[in-house]
Design a protein around this motif. Sequence first.
Motif, PDB file in Angstrom:
ATOM      1  N   GLY A 115      -6.350  -5.236 -17.641  1.00 32.58           N
ATOM      2  CA  GLY A 115      -5.112  -4.306 -17.668  1.00 32.58           C
ATOM      3  C   GLY A 115      -4.706  -3.542 -16.328  1.00 32.58           C
ATOM      4  O   GLY A 115      -4.119  -2.584 -16.954  1.00 32.58           O
ATOM      5  N   LEU A 116      -5.076  -4.082 -15.308  1.00 34.25           N
ATOM      6  CA  LEU A 116      -4.587  -3.418 -13.961  1.00 34.25           C
ATOM      7  C   LEU A 116      -3.400  -3.981 -13.487  1.00 34.25           C
ATOM      8  O   LEU A 116      -3.060  -5.199 -13.971  1.00 34.25           O
ATOM      9  CB  LEU A 116      -5.786  -3.489 -12.940  1.00 34.25           C
ATOM     10  CG  LEU A 116      -7.182  -3.074 -13.310  1.00 34.25           C
ATOM     11  CD1 LEU A 116      -8.330  -3.452 -12.561  1.00 34.25           C
ATOM     12  CD2 LEU A 116      -7.149  -1.553 -13.162  1.00 34.25           C
ATOM     13  N   GLU A 117      -2.694  -3.026 -13.043  1.00 33.11           N
ATOM     14  CA  GLU A 117      -1.345  -3.532 -12.334  1.00 33.11           C
ATOM     15  C   GLU A 117      -1.264  -4.074 -10.960  1.00 33.11           C
ATOM     16  O   GLU A 117      -1.638  -3.139  -9.998  1.00 33.11           O
ATOM     17  CB  GLU A 117      -0.368  -2.382 -12.435  1.00 33.11           C
ATOM     18  CG  GLU A 117       1.218  -2.804 -11.986  1.00 33.11           C
ATOM     19  CD  GLU A 117       2.184  -1.615 -11.880  1.00 33.11           C
ATOM     20  OE1 GLU A 117       3.325  -1.752 -11.386  1.00 33.11           O
ATOM     21  OE2 GLU A 117       1.758  -0.528 -12.564  1.00 33.11           O
ATOM     22  N   LEU A 118      -0.893  -5.353 -10.516  1.00 30.07           N
ATOM     23  CA  LEU A 118      -1.026  -5.696  -9.213  1.00 30.07           C
ATOM     24  C   LEU A 118       0.327  -5.164  -8.568  1.00 30.07           C
ATOM     25  O   LEU A 118       1.487  -5.401  -9.122  1.00 30.07           O
ATOM     26  CB  LEU A 118      -0.929  -7.242  -9.072  1.00 30.07           C
ATOM     27  CG  LEU A 118      -2.155  -8.079  -9.957  1.00 30.07           C
ATOM     28  CD1 LEU A 118      -2.329  -9.464  -9.734  1.00 30.07           C
ATOM     29  CD2 LEU A 118      -3.716  -7.461  -9.068  1.00 30.07           C
ATOM     30  N   VAL A 119       0.121  -4.739  -7.152  1.00 31.89           N
ATOM     31  CA  VAL A 119       1.274  -4.396  -6.639  1.00 31.89           C
ATOM     32  C   VAL A 119       1.389  -5.048  -5.262  1.00 31.89           C
ATOM     33  O   VAL A 119       0.416  -5.584  -4.631  1.00 31.89           O
ATOM     34  CB  VAL A 119       1.150  -2.750  -6.375  1.00 31.89           C
ATOM     35  CG1 VAL A 119       1.023  -2.044  -7.750  1.00 31.89           C
ATOM     36  CG2 VAL A 119       0.081  -2.502  -5.397  1.00 31.89           C
ATOM     37  N   ASP A 120       2.531  -5.027  -4.736  1.00 30.85           N
ATOM     38  CA  ASP A 120       2.856  -5.696  -3.329  1.00 30.85           C
ATOM     39  C   ASP A 120       2.941  -4.450  -2.364  1.00 30.85           C
ATOM     40  O   ASP A 120       2.850  -3.354  -2.435  1.00 30.85           O
ATOM     41  CB  ASP A 120       3.863  -6.443  -3.322  1.00 30.85           C
ATOM     42  CG  ASP A 120       4.054  -7.634  -2.382  1.00 30.85           C
ATOM     43  OD1 ASP A 120       3.182  -7.363  -1.475  1.00 30.85           O
ATOM     44  OD2 ASP A 120       4.724  -8.877  -2.589  1.00 30.85           O
ATOM     45  N   GLU A 121       3.596  -4.962  -1.200  1.00 33.41           N
ATOM     46  CA  GLU A 121       3.514  -3.953  -0.002  1.00 33.41           C
ATOM     47  C   GLU A 121       4.451  -2.663  -0.070  1.00 33.41           C
ATOM     48  O   GLU A 121       4.279  -1.761   0.610  1.00 33.41           O
ATOM     49  CB  GLU A 121       3.951  -4.754   1.095  1.00 33.41           C
ATOM     50  CG  GLU A 121       5.533  -5.246   1.223  1.00 33.41           C
ATOM     51  CD  GLU A 121       5.746  -6.623   0.672  1.00 33.41           C
ATOM     52  OE1 GLU A 121       6.394  -7.168   1.158  1.00 33.41           O
ATOM     53  OE2 GLU A 121       4.628  -7.216  -0.173  1.00 33.41           O
ATOM     54  N   ASP A 122       5.211  -2.768  -1.111  1.00 34.06           N
ATOM     55  CA  ASP A 122       6.260  -1.626  -1.283  1.00 34.06           C
ATOM     56  C   ASP A 122       5.801  -0.675  -2.069  1.00 34.06           C
ATOM     57  O   ASP A 122       6.476   0.635  -2.302  1.00 34.06           O
ATOM     58  CB  ASP A 122       7.573  -2.160  -1.754  1.00 34.06           C
ATOM     59  CG  ASP A 122       8.237  -3.088  -0.605  1.00 34.06           C
ATOM     60  OD1 ASP A 122       8.019  -2.783   0.407  1.00 34.06           O
ATOM     61  OD2 ASP A 122       8.958  -3.957  -1.263  1.00 34.06           O
ATOM     62  N   GLU A 123       4.593  -0.595  -2.802  1.00 38.30           N
ATOM     63  CA  GLU A 123       4.131   0.277  -3.933  1.00 38.30           C
ATOM     64  C   GLU A 123       2.757   0.588  -3.436  1.00 38.30           C
ATOM     65  O   GLU A 123       1.912  -0.195  -3.296  1.00 38.30           O
ATOM     66  CB  GLU A 123       4.045  -0.480  -5.238  1.00 38.30           C
ATOM     67  CG  GLU A 123       5.331  -1.155  -5.562  1.00 38.30           C
ATOM     68  CD  GLU A 123       5.238  -1.916  -6.814  1.00 38.30           C
ATOM     69  OE1 GLU A 123       5.433  -1.552  -7.949  1.00 38.30           O
ATOM     70  OE2 GLU A 123       5.028  -3.323  -6.693  1.00 38.30           O
ATOM     71  N   ARG A 124       2.485   1.816  -3.711  1.00 36.75           N
ATOM     72  CA  ARG A 124       1.213   2.569  -3.254  1.00 36.75           C
ATOM     73  C   ARG A 124       0.128   2.280  -4.551  1.00 36.75           C
ATOM     74  O   ARG A 124       0.288   2.494  -5.489  1.00 36.75           O
ATOM     75  CB  ARG A 124       1.469   4.005  -2.913  1.00 36.75           C
ATOM     76  CG  ARG A 124       0.109   4.696  -2.597  1.00 36.75           C
ATOM     77  CD  ARG A 124       0.159   6.183  -2.281  1.00 36.75           C
ATOM     78  NE  ARG A 124      -0.988   6.899  -1.985  1.00 36.75           N
ATOM     79  CZ  ARG A 124      -1.133   8.126  -1.563  1.00 36.75           C
ATOM     80  NH1 ARG A 124       0.184   8.970  -1.415  1.00 36.75           N
ATOM     81  NH2 ARG A 124      -2.176   9.023  -1.519  1.00 36.75           N
TER      82      ARG A 124
END
Length: 275
Positions: A115-124
């Motif tokens: 249930g975790l959200e994967l983020v990329d380089e533009d999101e903290r």
Amino acid sequence: MTDYRSGTAGLDKRPAFLIDLDGTMYAGHAPIPHAAAFIKRLRELKLPFLFVTNNSSRTPEAVAGHLRQHGIEAEPREVVTSSQAAARYAAERKPGGRVYAIGEEGLRAALTEAGLELVDEDERPDFVVQGIDREFSYAKLERAVGFIAAGAEYVLTNPDRLLPADGKLLPGAGTIAASIREAMQIQPLVIGKPYEPIMRFALERLGTAENVWAVGDNPLTDIGAGKAVGLRTALVLTGIATPDNAERLLGIEGTPQPDIVCADLADLLDRLGLS
């Protein structure tokens, strides 16, 4: 010693097992003698067990498939990976939290399933979770350092510096971690063996902490992990430890000492009265 072959003898003391994979069940793409028969015997006796691996790159489905290729009956629900345990840790710390993942399919799948959200380089993110990544780059290092500097918690799936692969050694997750640690001068929260989190996660999945044996070929990781959570431990001489080097390895100061040393898994069945 109690004979567990009886269906009624010592029911409250029947053993359960947390079993290592590489070097214990198989050696890369090569089978290890008696591994398939060992699992078959545990099933016949209806003894609880799980496969526990530091490997963060594979999903449980892929791990189970690899075991079946070696003639070892296995289901995904019987596999515990360092990626699953890392995802569980992050999800408990912050349900639905944001994660920057440095890793492969097994890690990304485990994080998403938790249930975790994967983020990329533009999101903290809230966490930087790192495992083995055979496409690791300077750009990924730069992002990880920036996110950790901004307050993200650094979680390492496993500390393995080198991985044996078909007769050669390859850099592992711990080698990648060394670059991040050196840059930030911090220590990550380490999930995999020989540390406690993966073992506590596995024990919860197993459903018992009574008379559980940690079984593996590596005194430092497998035996160390078992000792860290108070389990009985069995070293098999089929991987990192062999009949030729076991005495030397176990003689190194600070090396965790197993409760029993067995030539192989057939010997372990005999020693426990299970054959």
